[in-house]
Design an enzyme around this catalytic site. Structure first.
Site, mmCIF file in Angstrom:
data_model
loop_
_atom_site.group_PDB
_atom_site.id
_atom_site.type_symbol
_atom_site.label_atom_id
_atom_site.label_comp_id
_atom_site.label_asym_id
_atom_site.label_seq_id
_atom_site.Cartn_x
_atom_site.Cartn_y
_atom_site.Cartn_z
ATOM 1 N N CYS A 24 -22.961 -92.154 -80.835
ATOM 2 C CA CYS A 24 -23.867 -93.356 -81.172
ATOM 3 C C CYS A 24 -24.978 -92.828 -82.273
ATOM 4 C CB CYS A 24 -24.750 -93.866 -79.961
ATOM 5 S SG CYS A 24 -23.353 -94.370 -78.964
ATOM 6 N N ARG B 92 -19.979 -88.995 -87.588
ATOM 7 C CA ARG B 92 -20.066 -88.723 -86.258
ATOM 8 C C ARG B 92 -19.069 -89.212 -85.397
ATOM 9 N NH1 ARG B 92 -26.215 -87.427 -85.360
ATOM 10 N NH2 ARG B 92 -25.861 -88.168 -83.348
ATOM 11 N N TRP C 7 -20.384 -95.339 -79.711
ATOM 12 C CA TRP C 7 -19.159 -94.848 -79.376
ATOM 13 C C TRP C 7 -19.023 -95.064 -77.835
ATOM 14 C CZ3 TRP C 7 -18.394 -90.244 -76.089
ATOM 15 C CH2 TRP C 7 -17.226 -89.606 -76.191
ATOM 16 N N ASN D 296 -28.874 -95.199 -77.553
ATOM 17 C CA ASN D 296 -28.108 -94.181 -77.553
ATOM 18 C C ASN D 296 -27.906 -93.367 -76.199
ATOM 19 O OD1 ASN D 296 -27.382 -94.278 -80.076
ATOM 20 N ND2 ASN D 296 -28.168 -92.421 -80.878
ATOM 21 N N GLY D 297 -26.871 -92.870 -75.500
ATOM 22 C CA GLY D 297 -27.027 -92.033 -74.236
ATOM 23 C C GLY D 297 -26.606 -92.949 -73.194
ATOM 24 N N GLU E 72 -8.195 -72.193 -79.631
ATOM 25 C CA GLU E 72 -8.939 -73.023 -80.807
ATOM 26 C C GLU E 72 -7.512 -73.850 -81.685
ATOM 27 O OE1 GLU E 72 -11.447 -74.449 -81.397
ATOM 28 O OE2 GLU E 72 -11.560 -74.662 -83.751
ATOM 29 N N LYS F 266 -7.411 -77.676 -81.859
ATOM 30 C CA LYS F 266 -7.334 -78.424 -83.385
ATOM 31 C C LYS F 266 -6.071 -79.362 -83.316
ATOM 32 C CE LYS F 266 -10.516 -78.243 -84.290
ATOM 33 N NZ LYS F 266 -11.804 -77.404 -84.119
ATOM 34 N N GLU G 279 -6.250 -82.493 -81.137
ATOM 35 C CA GLU G 279 -7.516 -83.305 -81.199
ATOM 36 C C GLU G 279 -7.094 -84.437 -82.684
ATOM 37 O OE1 GLU G 279 -11.440 -81.968 -81.945
ATOM 38 O OE2 GLU G 279 -10.824 -80.163 -82.632
ATOM 39 N N HIS H 170 4.124 -66.146 -65.857
ATOM 40 C CA HIS H 170 3.467 -66.414 -64.578
ATOM 41 C C HIS H 170 3.522 -68.115 -64.385
ATOM 42 C CE1 HIS H 170 2.421 -62.495 -63.507
ATOM 43 N NE2 HIS H 170 1.834 -62.388 -64.925
ATOM 44 N N LYS I 254 -18.735 -87.020 -83.431
ATOM 45 C CA LYS I 254 -18.983 -85.532 -83.998
ATOM 46 C C LYS I 254 -19.945 -84.963 -83.226
ATOM 47 C CE LYS I 254 -18.675 -82.504 -87.163
ATOM 48 N NZ LYS I 254 -17.601 -81.331 -86.855
HETATM 49 C C1 F6R Z 1 -13.682 -79.732 -81.758
HETATM 50 C C2 F6R Z 1 -15.037 -79.938 -81.944
HETATM 51 C C3 F6R Z 1 -15.864 -80.096 -80.446
HETATM 52 C C4 F6R Z 1 -17.030 -79.327 -80.624
HETATM 53 C C5 F6R Z 1 -18.118 -79.587 -79.445
HETATM 54 C C6 F6R Z 1 -19.396 -78.944 -79.595
HETATM 55 O O1 F6R Z 1 -13.011 -79.627 -83.091
HETATM 56 O O2 F6R Z 1 -15.772 -80.087 -82.805
HETATM 57 O O3 F6R Z 1 -14.987 -79.403 -79.433
HETATM 58 O O4 F6R Z 1 -16.967 -78.091 -80.896
HETATM 59 O O5 F6R Z 1 -18.235 -81.031 -79.115
HETATM 60 O O6 F6R Z 1 -20.092 -79.496 -80.459
HETATM 61 P P1 F6R Z 1 -21.397 -78.563 -81.035
HETATM 62 O O7 F6R Z 1 -20.751 -77.346 -81.746
HETATM 63 O O8 F6R Z 1 -21.938 -79.464 -82.099
HETATM 64 O O9 F6R Z 1 -22.176 -78.308 -79.885
#
Ligand code: F6R
Length: 630
Positions: free
Chosen positions: A2, A27, A81, A119-120, A503, A507, A510, A526, A625
């Protein structure tokens, strides 16, 4: 996640509000809206609170606002959001209260009394909703936000600031709000309790702004006041007023105006198709910038007082979420292997709610791109409340709450990251964490001058090494053509590269929506081996390190079950392509810094697979984001 923008001005502020929303678009959001204290100025629309909302993009909202001739100098705007209630128009903000007796079904003709964006999360919204319904308020949405609009209305007796103050006192949760009232056409009141909110002071002092992020005001004002927990702010033409948690007015010294060079969100894509691709290719520059000015390893890289802190700490606890958590997992190998400091890494949302054993000599390290992630901030505050005095953050936003609330910090210089999937933030975090490892090793007398020089030389060579990896893109594209047809994928790694496998899987899932899991390769037998068939590609991160021979055995286990391997092998590993094994040759083994290189092909693999599947790469479904809610 948001976003809020608000303003009080004497000019038509609608374009500023909508452009502010556009800067926050990266975001992630699923609906948007704007409410204005409209001035009729010859149009057929009456004066008073008017709004436009949309479940499409902000650009569509702009068209709607223009065609409806909505204009005025006081307004609030929002990107939502979804948390409570589906992403449909009736749940989009701003929410209106029409008073206690007006049926929401008559919304088309009723006059809005209160307009509010939020927001929140309001945790006690159900109890408040029941109470307000009993008082005659009719709800038009499933959101927790709408109750706040009605609550403010129920408490209003001629002064919006007092009504908001009384309403906030009844709310539980973490939130930021901005509110207008129909009877006060030149006033916006905001409150911050757990979600970020800033005040922007207009250039000549005649107009003022509210926003959840300074970036929303880029190009409008760079004079920013960071509101703090419990602050209320009252914006009127030519003046603003801030009160603290105790309700007393705060002075300019207590809430100073800072000059903030916020980047505009509308960064150019240049030759790239998506921000994610651009950001992957920016990594050599981002690493170089992050290391710029590092002449040698000194604790003061992390702030004044770091020397004393590094002397006394006996262990490290890393707290983070998502990709940032995986960078912490890599750092654990470095901190224990190089600095010999016992290190734990924990998902922030787990740590904040469990009973843990505090150790005042432990260094709490938070890692965050945005510096505003609600779970990570809450975990930091939880650690502080348990009596942890030593805190340090690795963060990409110098003005963020994380940096303000940690005693020590290393600011990565990835630059603004717009793609929701984190890429350059991850590798720059690794660079910052490697510096931290070296600084701690040195403070503990575990780093010779020769070792320091060798590590620094390797770090400075990283931009060049990264360029060589980026040149592998055409080979990755051919892998991505195979992956685009799959629905599952397995990622394997060992040691330092196990978090890189994690990671890589994150990627891929997502942005391409392919189900992907990562395992330490030794765990294969296992359980996950049962999943291996020709329809389950197995990506293997195979650097030429001490575990290579073990990893080769794990690869044989996959081949023996008909699994198809996609291997990222260092040039000197003697793993060759053959039937069922696709190999991409990485540059020479890069020692402890190898994870920074091996993650790049995995970022590209996820990116090109998503492009081939036609997903919205920069704004994947359901994701945001900067995750500023729990
Ligand atoms: C994945 C991604 C998220 C962020 C997570 C933490 O690609 O971007 O998993 O890494 O939401 O966000 P930050 O680093 O802003 O605390």
């Amino acid at each position: 996640m948001c976003g809020i923008v608000g303003a009080v001005s004497s000019r038509n502020i609608v374009p500023v509000l909508v452009q502010g929303l556009q800067r926050l678009e990266y975001r992630g959001y699923d609906s948007c809206g704007v409410a204005i204290h409209a001035v009729s100025r010859g149009s057929t629309r009456p004066s008073g609170l008017q709004r436009a909302r949309s479940t499409a993009r902000v650009s569509e909202l702009m068209e709607r606002v223009q065609s409806d001739h909505i204009q005025g100098g006081t307004g609030i705007a929002h990107t939502r959001w979804a948390t409570h209630g589906a992403p449909v128009e009736c749940n989009a903000h701003p929410h209106f209260s029409y008073g206690a007796t007006v049926d929401a079904a008559a919304e088309g003709t009723a006059v809005g009394r209160v307009a509010l964006v939020h927001n929140g999360i309001i945790e006690n919204y159900e109890a408040l909703r029941t109470r307000l319904q009993a008082a005659g308020y009719v709800f038009a949405s499933q959101t927790d936000t709408e109750i706040v609009a009605h609550l403010v209305d129920s408490l209003y007796s001629g002064d919006l600031f007092e009504a908001v103050q009384a309403a906030v006192a009844q709310l539980h949760g973490a939130f930021a709000i901005a509110v207008m009232h129909k009877d006060e056409p030149q006033r916006v009141v905001g409150a911050r309790a757990g979600s970020p909110l800033i005040l922007g002071v207009g250039q000549d002092g005649s107009e003022h702004f509210l926003a959840s992020d300074a970036m929303a005001l880029a190009g409008v004002t760079d004079q920013i006041i960071y509101l703090q927990e419990g602050d209320l702010v009252d914006l009127q033409p030519g003046r603003y007023w801030i009160t603290g948690q105790d309700g007393r007015a705060l002075s300019a010294e207590q809430r100073p105006v800072r000059t903030v060079q916020a980047h505009s969100g509308a960064a150019e894509l240049g030759p790239y198709r998506h921000y994610m691709q651009k950001e992957i290719f920016e990594q050599p520059r981002a690493i170089a910038d992050t290391l710029d000015g590092v002449q040698g390893i000194v604790p003061e890289l992390f702030g004044d007082g770091a020397y004393r802190v590094f002397q006394v700490i006996d262990s490290v606890l890393i707290l983070a979420c998502g990709t940032s958590y995986y960078s912490g997992c890599v750092a654990k190998y470095w901190l224990e292997g190089i600095a010999q400091i016992p290190t734990q890494v924990e998902v922030a949302s787990e740590y904040r709610y469990r009973t843990s054993v505090p150790n005042p000599r432990q260094l709490i390290v938070t890692i965050s791109q945005s510096g505003e992630t609600a779970d990570t901030l809450a975990a930091l505050r939880h650690a502080q409340s348990l009596g942890h005095p030593h805190t340090l953050t690795i963060c990409n936003v110098a003005t963020s709450a994380m940096v303000r609330e940690c005693a020590l910090a290393y600011i990565t210089r990835a630059g603004i990251e717009i793609g929701v999937a984190s890429t350059k933030a991850f590798t720059t975090q690794l660079a910052g964490l490697f510096l931290l490892t070296l600084a701690l090793a040195q403070s503990k007398g575990r780093l010779t001058e020769e070792q320091e020089a060798a590590h620094l030389t390797a770090m400075r060579h990283l931009p060049v090494a990264l360029q060589a990896v980026l040149a592998l893109e055409p080979q990755i594209i051919s892998w991505a053509e195979d992956f685009a047809r799959m629905e599952n994928a397995l990622f394997l790694g060992r040691g330092l590269h196990y978090p890189i496998a994690l990671e890589g899987a994150l990627k891929l899932k997502e942005i391409s929506y392919i189900h992907a899991e990562a395992y330490p390769a030794g765990e294969l037998k296992h359980g996950p081996l049962a999943l291996v068939t020709s329809a389950m590609p197995v990506v293997t991160v195979a650097p030429n390190d001490a575990l290579l021979e073990k990893l080769k055995s794990n690869m044989q286990e996959v081949r023996a079950r008909g699994g198809v391997l996609y291997v990222l092998a260092d040039a000197d590993t003697r793993i060759d392509s053959e039937d069922g094994i696709h190999v991409i040759r990485m540059p020479e083994h890069y020692g402890a810094l190898s994870p920074l290189l091996h993650v790049v092909p995995l970022q590209l693999l996820a990116y090109h697979t998503a492009v081939a599947r036609g997903t919205d790469v920069d704004k994947p479904r359901n994701l945001a984001k900067s995750v500023t809610v729990e």
